[in-house]
Design a protein around this motif. Structure first.
Motif, PDB file in Angstrom:
ATOM      1  N   GLN A 203      91.984 -23.837  18.776  1.00 13.05           N
ATOM      2  CA  GLN A 203      91.487 -24.057  17.421  1.00 13.05           C
ATOM      3  C   GLN A 203      92.423 -23.441  16.398  1.00 13.05           C
ATOM      4  O   GLN A 203      93.271 -22.602  16.726  1.00 13.05           O
ATOM      5  CB  GLN A 203      90.096 -23.432  17.266  1.00 13.05           C
ATOM      6  CG  GLN A 203      88.979 -24.264  17.879  1.00 13.05           C
ATOM      7  CD  GLN A 203      87.746 -24.234  16.992  1.00 13.05           C
ATOM      8  OE1 GLN A 203      87.065 -23.228  16.899  1.00 13.05           O
ATOM      9  NE2 GLN A 203      87.461 -25.359  16.348  1.00 13.05           N
ATOM     10  N   SER A 204      92.246 -23.856  15.161  1.00  8.32           N
ATOM     11  CA  SER A 204      93.015 -23.278  14.069  1.00  8.32           C
ATOM     12  C   SER A 204      92.388 -21.966  13.617  1.00  8.32           C
ATOM     13  O   SER A 204      91.154 -21.820  13.604  1.00  8.32           O
ATOM     14  CB  SER A 204      93.047 -24.245  12.884  1.00  8.32           C
ATOM     15  OG  SER A 204      93.562 -23.609  11.725  1.00  8.32           O
ATOM     16  N   THR A 205      93.218 -21.007  13.227  1.00  8.27           N
ATOM     17  CA  THR A 205      92.712 -19.758  12.639  1.00  8.27           C
ATOM     18  C   THR A 205      91.948 -20.023  11.349  1.00  8.27           C
ATOM     19  O   THR A 205      91.119 -19.209  10.943  1.00  8.27           O
ATOM     20  CB  THR A 205      93.871 -18.797  12.340  1.00  8.27           C
ATOM     21  OG1 THR A 205      94.838 -19.462  11.491  1.00  8.27           O
ATOM     22  CG2 THR A 205      94.561 -18.328  13.610  1.00  8.27           C
ATOM     23  N   GLU A 206      92.218 -21.177  10.722  1.00  8.28           N
ATOM     24  CA  GLU A 206      91.556 -21.526   9.457  1.00  8.28           C
ATOM     25  C   GLU A 206      90.287 -22.345   9.659  1.00  8.28           C
ATOM     26  O   GLU A 206      89.579 -22.631   8.695  1.00  8.28           O
ATOM     27  CB  GLU A 206      92.524 -22.302   8.560  1.00  8.28           C
ATOM     28  CG  GLU A 206      93.835 -21.590   8.297  1.00  8.28           C
ATOM     29  CD  GLU A 206      93.611 -20.182   7.761  1.00  8.28           C
ATOM     30  OE1 GLU A 206      92.895 -20.043   6.751  1.00  8.28           O
ATOM     31  OE2 GLU A 206      94.141 -19.225   8.372  1.00  8.28           O
TER      32      GLU A 206
ATOM     33  N   ILE B 107      90.534 -28.577  19.975  1.00  9.68           N
ATOM     34  CA  ILE B 107      89.110 -28.792  19.731  1.00  9.68           C
ATOM     35  C   ILE B 107      88.886 -29.146  18.267  1.00  9.68           C
ATOM     36  O   ILE B 107      89.250 -28.387  17.366  1.00  9.68           O
ATOM     37  CB  ILE B 107      88.273 -27.538  20.073  1.00  9.68           C
ATOM     38  CG1 ILE B 107      88.471 -27.123  21.525  1.00  9.68           C
ATOM     39  CG2 ILE B 107      86.797 -27.795  19.790  1.00  9.68           C
ATOM     40  CD1 ILE B 107      87.762 -25.818  21.877  1.00  9.68           C
ATOM     41  N   GLY B 108      88.273 -30.312  18.037  1.00  7.76           N
ATOM     42  CA  GLY B 108      87.776 -30.678  16.718  1.00  7.76           C
ATOM     43  C   GLY B 108      86.262 -30.618  16.766  1.00  7.76           C
ATOM     44  O   GLY B 108      85.649 -29.598  16.520  1.00  7.76           O
ATOM     45  N   GLN B 109      85.633 -31.739  17.155  1.00  9.76           N
ATOM     46  CA  GLN B 109      84.189 -31.718  17.420  1.00  9.76           C
ATOM     47  C   GLN B 109      83.881 -31.491  18.898  1.00  9.76           C
ATOM     48  O   GLN B 109      82.739 -31.273  19.272  1.00  9.76           O
ATOM     49  CB  GLN B 109      83.535 -33.008  16.937  1.00  9.76           C
ATOM     50  CG  GLN B 109      83.194 -33.002  15.463  1.00  9.76           C
ATOM     51  CD  GLN B 109      82.202 -31.919  15.068  1.00  9.76           C
ATOM     52  OE1 GLN B 109      82.473 -31.141  14.152  1.00  9.76           O
ATOM     53  NE2 GLN B 109      81.074 -31.843  15.738  1.00  9.76           N
ATOM     54  N   GLY B 110      84.898 -31.570  19.762  1.00 10.97           N
ATOM     55  CA  GLY B 110      84.699 -31.150  21.140  1.00 10.97           C
ATOM     56  C   GLY B 110      84.718 -32.224  22.201  1.00 10.97           C
ATOM     57  O   GLY B 110      84.655 -31.913  23.395  1.00 10.97           O
ATOM     58  N   SER B 111      84.823 -33.508  21.818  1.00 13.99           N
ATOM     59  CA  SER B 111      84.742 -34.552  22.842  1.00 13.99           C
ATOM     60  C   SER B 111      85.914 -34.487  23.815  1.00 13.99           C
ATOM     61  O   SER B 111      85.745 -34.699  25.019  1.00 13.99           O
ATOM     62  CB  SER B 111      84.668 -35.935  22.187  1.00 13.99           C
ATOM     63  OG  SER B 111      85.839 -36.227  21.452  1.00 13.99           O
ATOM     64  N   GLY B 112      87.107 -34.199  23.317  1.00 15.57           N
ATOM     65  CA  GLY B 112      88.282 -34.176  24.181  1.00 15.57           C
ATOM     66  C   GLY B 112      88.214 -33.109  25.252  1.00 15.57           C
ATOM     67  O   GLY B 112      88.403 -33.385  26.444  1.00 15.57           O
TER      68      GLY B 112
ATOM     69  N   ASP C 133      94.236 -31.448  10.383  1.00 11.67           N
ATOM     70  CA  ASP C 133      92.933 -31.977  10.011  1.00 11.67           C
ATOM     71  C   ASP C 133      92.063 -32.347  11.204  1.00 11.67           C
ATOM     72  O   ASP C 133      90.843 -32.345  11.116  1.00 11.67           O
ATOM     73  CB  ASP C 133      93.055 -33.156   9.045  1.00 11.67           C
ATOM     74  CG  ASP C 133      93.931 -34.291   9.554  1.00 11.67           C
ATOM     75  OD1 ASP C 133      94.429 -34.198  10.693  1.00 11.67           O
ATOM     76  OD2 ASP C 133      94.122 -35.273   8.814  1.00 11.67           O
ATOM     77  N   GLY C 134      92.660 -32.652  12.349  1.00 16.50           N
ATOM     78  CA  GLY C 134      91.869 -32.988  13.526  1.00 16.50           C
ATOM     79  C   GLY C 134      91.099 -31.822  14.106  1.00 16.50           C
ATOM     80  O   GLY C 134      90.235 -32.017  14.967  1.00 16.50           O
ATOM     81  N   MET C 135      91.385 -30.621  13.641  1.00 18.31           N
ATOM     82  CA  MET C 135      90.651 -29.429  14.080  1.00 18.31           C
ATOM     83  C   MET C 135      89.826 -28.812  12.952  1.00 18.31           C
ATOM     84  O   MET C 135      89.307 -27.706  13.106  1.00 18.31           O
ATOM     85  CB  MET C 135      91.626 -28.373  14.630  1.00 18.31           C
ATOM     86  CG  MET C 135      92.427 -28.816  15.826  1.00 18.31           C
ATOM     87  SD  MET C 135      93.353 -27.461  16.612  1.00 18.31           S
ATOM     88  CE  MET C 135      94.540 -27.068  15.312  1.00 18.31           C
TER      89      MET C 135
ATOM     90  N   ALA D 192      96.677 -31.422  15.179  1.00 13.75           N
ATOM     91  CA  ALA D 192      95.858 -31.182  16.366  1.00 13.75           C
ATOM     92  C   ALA D 192      96.617 -31.556  17.629  1.00 13.75           C
ATOM     93  O   ALA D 192      96.477 -30.898  18.673  1.00 13.75           O
ATOM     94  CB  ALA D 192      94.550 -31.965  16.273  1.00 13.75           C
ATOM     95  N   GLY D 193      97.458 -32.599  17.553  1.00 15.33           N
ATOM     96  CA  GLY D 193      98.211 -33.032  18.712  1.00 15.33           C
ATOM     97  C   GLY D 193      99.192 -31.996  19.210  1.00 15.33           C
ATOM     98  O   GLY D 193      99.519 -31.949  20.397  1.00 15.33           O
ATOM     99  N   ALA D 194      99.689 -31.154  18.297  1.00 14.47           N
ATOM    100  CA  ALA D 194     100.650 -30.115  18.659  1.00 14.47           C
ATOM    101  C   ALA D 194      99.994 -28.774  18.947  1.00 14.47           C
ATOM    102  O   ALA D 194     100.673 -27.829  19.369  1.00 14.47           O
ATOM    103  CB  ALA D 194     101.671 -29.952  17.532  1.00 14.47           C
ATOM    104  N   ALA D 195      98.683 -28.678  18.745  1.00 12.72           N
ATOM    105  CA  ALA D 195      98.007 -27.385  18.861  1.00 12.72           C
ATOM    106  C   ALA D 195      98.092 -26.813  20.275  1.00 12.72           C
ATOM    107  O   ALA D 195      98.233 -25.592  20.459  1.00 12.72           O
ATOM    108  CB  ALA D 195      96.544 -27.519  18.433  1.00 12.72           C
ATOM    109  N   GLY D 196      98.002 -27.677  21.297  1.00 11.16           N
ATOM    110  CA  GLY D 196      98.084 -27.185  22.664  1.00 11.16           C
ATOM    111  C   GLY D 196      99.418 -26.533  22.945  1.00 11.16           C
ATOM    112  O   GLY D 196      99.495 -25.464  23.574  1.00 11.16           O
ATOM    113  N   LEU D 197     100.497 -27.153  22.483  1.00 13.37           N
ATOM    114  CA  LEU D 197     101.822 -26.551  22.650  1.00 13.37           C
ATOM    115  C   LEU D 197     101.922 -25.251  21.873  1.00 13.37           C
ATOM    116  O   LEU D 197     102.503 -24.269  22.367  1.00 13.37           O
ATOM    117  CB  LEU D 197     102.901 -27.540  22.193  1.00 13.37           C
ATOM    118  CG  LEU D 197     104.336 -27.021  22.210  1.00 13.37           C
ATOM    119  CD1 LEU D 197     104.739 -26.511  23.588  1.00 13.37           C
ATOM    120  CD2 LEU D 197     105.306 -28.110  21.728  1.00 13.37           C
TER     121      LEU D 197
END
Length: 318
Positions: free
Chosen positions: A202-205, A176-181, A229-231, A277-282
């Motif tokens: 999401q990132s803890t930061e 999740i960044g702005q939420g469109s995905g 940065d994408g999140m 952000a691309g790796a966040a799901g994994l």
């Protein structure tokens, strides 16, 4: 927000520029997670990220409804801006993109290469977005937001492809960044009548959506200092949050170290390069590995646009 017929039409629009991306299983990744896994490779689009789909659908409608639009303007950390620059160039529309100072050098170069005028302003995305809005009024340009039904409709086309290729997914992890995905995934799942559990990441930061999900209302943060940065979002979109709150089961927070480990795992197990952000799901799936035994897991590799220097410093050196 839209129906299945509209989603099918959007898929046809996107398909003129973006072939369907692979939804693929990887044995080493399955071994690492201890269960079956399907990766949706949105890193294989013409801009290396899922966002291209939203820009194509947004510009298609804008150009039909306002054929004489003088130009568009928006703010981004990179992939949204690349999407708009790519789509605008196909329609002959000038694009001005605002980014925060210190933004990804390679994403900045890509936006310029796609034909955008790039302006650096402020210390984070929010500051760049506010300045872009002010300049839009001054210059008479069409302001493209980071979240809009047409953007969601466009990016939902990747979820349509994924769910038709793998309708039996038990759980899908979406950054999740702005939420469109994630909103696109929720909409596509519901329109197809599937039962897949959708989990936001999401990132803890930069946990504004996670905090909002827990509180039941929009919560903002003062900083978004993640390397992913994408999140890096401080202020959730209210419309996106409402859809996420109703359609996602939970939001998992991952650290930058966990994201770096996931980027390494994608590289070693699939030879695909993922941005943060691309790796966040994994990263989230690995965090929840104990819960996933026997389940068919979907992961959205939402983009592969990571600066080489950041990759060396953040991933290789750790």
């Amino acid at each position: 927000m839209f129906d299945l017929n509209e989603l099918e039409r959007a898929h046809a629009i996107v398909g003129k520029a973006v072939p369907a991306t692979p939804a693929r299983g990887w044995p080493l990744l399955a071994e690492r997670l201890g269960t079956e896994v399907v990766v949706k490779h949105e890193n294989h689009t013409p801009i290396g990220a899922f966002k291209v789909r939203g820009g194509l659908v947004y510009l298609d409608r804008l150009k039909r409804e306002r054929p004489d639009v003088p130009g568009i303007i928006s703010a981004t950390r990179g992939n949204h801006g690349q999407s708009l620059a790519f789509a605008a160039s196909r329609h002959g529309v000038p694009a001005v993109i605002y980014v925060p100072r210190g933004n990804s050098v390679e994403k900045n170069r890509a936006m310029k290469a796609f034909g955008a005028e790039l302006v650096e302003h402020g210390e984070d995305f929010q500051a760049a977005r506010e300045e872009a809005g002010r300049h839009a009024q001054f210059a008479g340009l069409h302001m493209v937001p980071s979240f809009h039904p047409d953007l969601v409709l466009g990016v939902a086309t990747y979820a349509l492809e994924l769910f038709r290729a793998a309708p039996d997914l038990d759980v899908l992890y979406v950054p999740i960044g702005q939420g469109s995905g994630i909103c696109g995934c929720i909409m596509a799942r519901d329109l197809l009548g599937l039962k897949t559990e959708i989990v936001g990441v999401q990132s803890t930061e930069a946990p504004s959506y996670a905090l909002s999900f827990a509180a039941g209302h929009v919560v903002t943060t003062e900083s978004s200092n993640t390397l992913a940065d994408g999140m890096a979002t401080r202020i959730p979109d209210a419309e996106a949050f409402a859809l996420i709150r109703n359609g996602a089961s939970r939001i998992v927070e991952v650290t930058d170290d966990e994201v770096a480990a996931a980027i390494r795992a994608y590289w070693t197990d699939t030879h695909n390069l993922a941005e943060g952000a691309g790796a966040a799901g994994l990263a989230a799936a690995l965090q929840e590995k104990a819960k996933l035994s026997g389940k068919r897991v979907g992961l959205v590799l939402s983009g592969g646009n990571i600066d080489f220097d950041l990759f060396k410093q953040w991933v290789v050196a750790r």
